[in-house]
Design an enzyme around this catalytic site. Structure first.
Site, mmCIF file in Angstrom:
data_model
loop_
_atom_site.group_PDB
_atom_site.id
_atom_site.type_symbol
_atom_site.label_atom_id
_atom_site.label_comp_id
_atom_site.label_asym_id
_atom_site.label_seq_id
_atom_site.Cartn_x
_atom_site.Cartn_y
_atom_site.Cartn_z
ATOM 1 N N GLU B 51 1.393 2.950 3.368
ATOM 2 C CA GLU B 51 1.353 4.212 2.622
ATOM 3 C C GLU B 51 2.632 5.025 2.787
ATOM 4 O O GLU B 51 3.028 5.754 1.884
ATOM 5 C CB GLU B 51 0.131 5.039 3.040
ATOM 6 C CG GLU B 51 -1.196 4.574 2.440
ATOM 7 C CD GLU B 51 -1.777 3.330 3.100
ATOM 8 O OE1 GLU B 51 -1.230 2.877 4.137
ATOM 9 O OE2 GLU B 51 -2.784 2.796 2.592
ATOM 10 N N HIS B 120 -13.370 8.027 6.654
ATOM 11 C CA HIS B 120 -13.409 7.836 5.201
ATOM 12 C C HIS B 120 -14.062 9.012 4.482
ATOM 13 O O HIS B 120 -14.419 8.898 3.311
ATOM 14 C CB HIS B 120 -14.128 6.538 4.832
ATOM 15 C CG HIS B 120 -13.354 5.311 5.210
ATOM 16 N ND1 HIS B 120 -13.255 4.867 6.518
ATOM 17 C CD2 HIS B 120 -12.624 4.445 4.472
ATOM 18 C CE1 HIS B 120 -12.513 3.777 6.553
ATOM 19 N NE2 HIS B 120 -12.118 3.492 5.320
#
Ligand code: TPP
Ligand code: MG
Lengths: 335, 324
Positions: B51, B120
């Site tokens: 990322e 998450h």
């Protein structure tokens, strides 16, 4: 000279670069040296603020690499960025004005020494975060690939940065996508006060190229022709769609990590002196004299011109206004 | 009007913009199938799970004239790219004196309710609101997300589209014609006169449900969806509070230095609005914990229509109105 992974290039053979090009390389290295000496002096005189990282001793890397680039090619730099700016063709008055914190500086006084950029010449900025520029310039490599005009992007970074995640992420992605990239590690043997020997598993950063299946080459960073030739090979390869290369330039900074007063420097004096004996500028000067491509008069005239250009840059900076306080809120967002 | 899901509307916005502008390309670890089918792997790029690299590459390409979209998927994954977001994307235009533009859309799913636990599920937009140089929004309907994503893609700055995981399958009317919704413009989702509820994403729908229930008791609730977090439409919020005199803020994030705190400040630091407040401002937020897994725990952590209802009743009880 081979481009095999982990290859170590031999000392540069006599170059076939025309004498004007060689003299131009000397002129650029000298410009960097004298600019840095002035920046250091003006910093200590309190005219330049914050922090300055000098590039003295490493000039052969920036000039050797940038002399293999064209105007369409893009580079990114580090906290030690003045040399890369000058080698890519940045304007000395606007650089100096930025160091002086003036409105006329490259960044209108918002960046300072660690953030000089000139997008119009493909200099995508010095970056104050170690390894922070590597992903950005890899994006410039992706842009060059998508533009399809043969442009190349070059990432300059230190030995310290080669231990950070972005270096590895980007080498992998650039290799996977065959991006037209050249990664140039300026291994000056130290990251701030810490010796590379204490933080690197392998002595050569270039050896890591093997892990990404790309050429990796160690060159003497103080031999401008060796740097230039390695850069040339890597740039050719990138331009012709062959993908990225890693070049490790072994070099040394003569000054402390920064110009800050009381900056610790644990390096052995003997080591510093030994490296000063390998001055990339004196070396090119010698070579040019041996080839009768330079004489005393030419050198003196070159030095006079550079000194005058730096004086003019300082005069421009000093005559330039500081930004208005309320300009602090300009340019947070683009229109 | 035809209906699309929230997720479909977002993808349609991207596809329409990509058809219009060849400079747009998409980076994500998992390409979205319809985009990949239409635009191919050159423009819809599958990146390694890196990322930091993909975010920085978006910035670099933006600085070279492209208009990249970087899809982090779960917002929690972008935390490994924090340097690129905070030190680079947000600062690069300003730090270099405005000499280059960085048109860049980041996409990230936020919120909870999926039973996927702390790594998450998160709504960390206030962390980013705190960083000067980033624009961002969080839509509550398919119509809004499409119009806002289109605006963000055309904006010349880094913009983050936070997208609610709870709403991905929510259906709603979306016109076929091209439209955009400006950043910095709140939407009054329901007009009312007794109390203002400022809510985001899923909680807009929960607030509307609470308003419906209270309407049966003759209580009139105004529901405002700011949509855009930066810039924030302070004017619409203040006008509503001046009218109702009562403010409840509902947010799926925790309260600490959060979006809800910002809205409370917007209402109370304006003298004219403050003067009209009849009761203390009430925040209805998640509990300040990492999001737990077990449904019993997760449900307990998040606010919902019941807690919004309780919050509204509380501000209605308090203050001069109660004394009268
Ligand atoms: C992420 C990050 N950590 C720490 C620093 C502080 N810092 C600035 S320069 C530097 C050393 C960098 O060493 P190297 O990459 O070898 O470059 P050099 O200074 O030798 O040119 C450090 C630790 C920083 N700027 N960024
Ligand atoms: Mg170093």
């Amino acid at each position: 000279m081979s481009l095999s992974p982990q290859g170590r290039s031999a000392a540069s053979p006599a170059t076939n670069l025309p004498p004007e090009t060689q003299r131009e390389m000397l002129r650029q290295m000298l410009t960097i040296r004298l600019f840095e000496e002035r920046a250091s002096a003006d910093y200590r005189a309190g005219k330049i603020y914050g922090v300055v990282h000098c590039y003295i001793g490493e000039e052969g890397v920036a000039v050797g690499v940038c002399s293999a680039l064209g105007p369409q090619d893009r580079i990114i730099s580090t906290h030690r960025g003045h040399g890369h700016c000058i080698a890519k063709g940045a304007d000395l008055p606007r650089m100096m004005a930025e160091l002086y914190g003036r409105q006329t500086g490259y960044c209108k006084g918002k960046g300072g020494s660690m953030h000089i950029a000139d997008f119009s010449i493909g200099m995508l900025g010095a970056n104050g975060i170690v390894a922070g520029g590597i992903p950005i310039v890899t994006g410039a490599g992706l842009a060059a690939q998508m533009e399809g005009k043969g442009g190349v992007a070059v990432s300059f970074f230190g030995d310290g940065a080669s231990n950070a995640g972005p270096f590895h992420e980007c080498l992998n992605i650039a290799a996977s996508w065959k991006l037209p990239m050249v990664y140039v590690c300026e291994n000056n043997l130290y990251a701030a006060q810490t010796a590379a020997a204490a933080t690197h598993a392998l002595p050569d950063v270039a050896a890591r190229a093997a892990g990404y299946g790309i050429p990796g080459e160690v060159v003497d960073g103080n031999d401008i022709f060796a740097v230039h030739q390695a850069a040339h090979r890597a740039v050719d390869r990138a331009r012709s769609g062959g993908g990225p290369s890693l070049i490790e330039c072994k070099t040394y900074r003569w000054r402390a990590h920064t110009e800050r007063k009381g900056q610790p420097d644990y390096r052995e004096q003997a080591e510093i002196e030994a490296w000063k004996g390998r001055d990339p500028i004196a070396r090119l000067e010698r070579q040019l004299r041996e080839e009768s491509a330079l004489d005393d008069a030419e050198l003196q005239s070159m030095e006079r011109q550079i000194t005058a250009a730096i004086e003019a840059a300082v005069a421009f900076a000093e005559a330039s206004p500081f930004p208005l306080p309320e300009q602090a809120t300009d340019d947070v967002f683009a229109a | 009007m035809r209906e699309l899901t929230y997720d479909e509307a977002a993808v349609e916005a991207v596809a329409e913009e990509m058809r219009r502008d060849p400079k747009i390309f998409y980076l994500s670890t998992d390409p979205i199938p319809p985009l990949l089918r239409e635009f191919g792997p050159e423009r819809i790029r599958a990146t390694p799970i890196a990322e930091s690299a993909m975010t920085g590459m978006g910035i670099g390409a933006a600085g070279c004239g492209f208009r990249p979209i970087v899809d982090w998927r779960q917002v929690t994954f972008c935390f490994v790219a924090m340097d690129q977001i905070v030190n680079q994307a947000a600062k690069i235009h300003y730090m270099f004196g405005g000499q280059a533009r960085f048109p860049l859309l980041f996409r990230a799913t936020v919120c909870g309710g999926g039973r996927v636990a702390a790594q998450h599920s998160q709504s960390p937009y206030s962390m980013f609101m705190n960083v000067a140089g980033l624009k961002m929004f969080l839509a509550s309907t398919p119509y809004d997300i499409k119009g806002l994503i289109k605006t963000a893609i055309r904006d010349n700055n880094p913009v983050i589209s936070f997208e609610s995981s709870r709403l991905l399958r929510l259906k709603g009317p979306v016109p076929e014609e091209d439209y955009t919704i400006p950043l910095g413009l709140a939407d009054i989702k329901r007009e009312g006169s007794d109390v203002t509820v400022v809510a985001l994403a899923w909680l807009v729908h929960e607030a509307l449900a609470a308003a419906e229930e209270l309407a049966k008791e003759g209580i009139s609730v105004e529901v405002i969806d700011p949509r855009s977090l930066v810039p924030l439409d302070a004017g619409t919020i203040r006008d509503s509070v001046k009218k109702t005199g009562r403010l409840v803020i509902a947010d799926e994030a925790g309260p600490t230095a959060g979006f809800s705190a910002e809205v409370a400040a917007v209402a109370t630091e304006d003298g004219a609005t403050f003067a009209r407040l009849k009761a203390p401002v009430k925040r209805v937020c998640a509990l300040p914990v990492p999001i737990p897994y077990s449904p019993v725990l997760e449900n307990h952590v998040f606010p919902d229509r019941k807690r919004i209802l309780a919050g509204i009743r509380e501000v209605l009880r308090e203050g001069p109105a109660q004394a009268a």
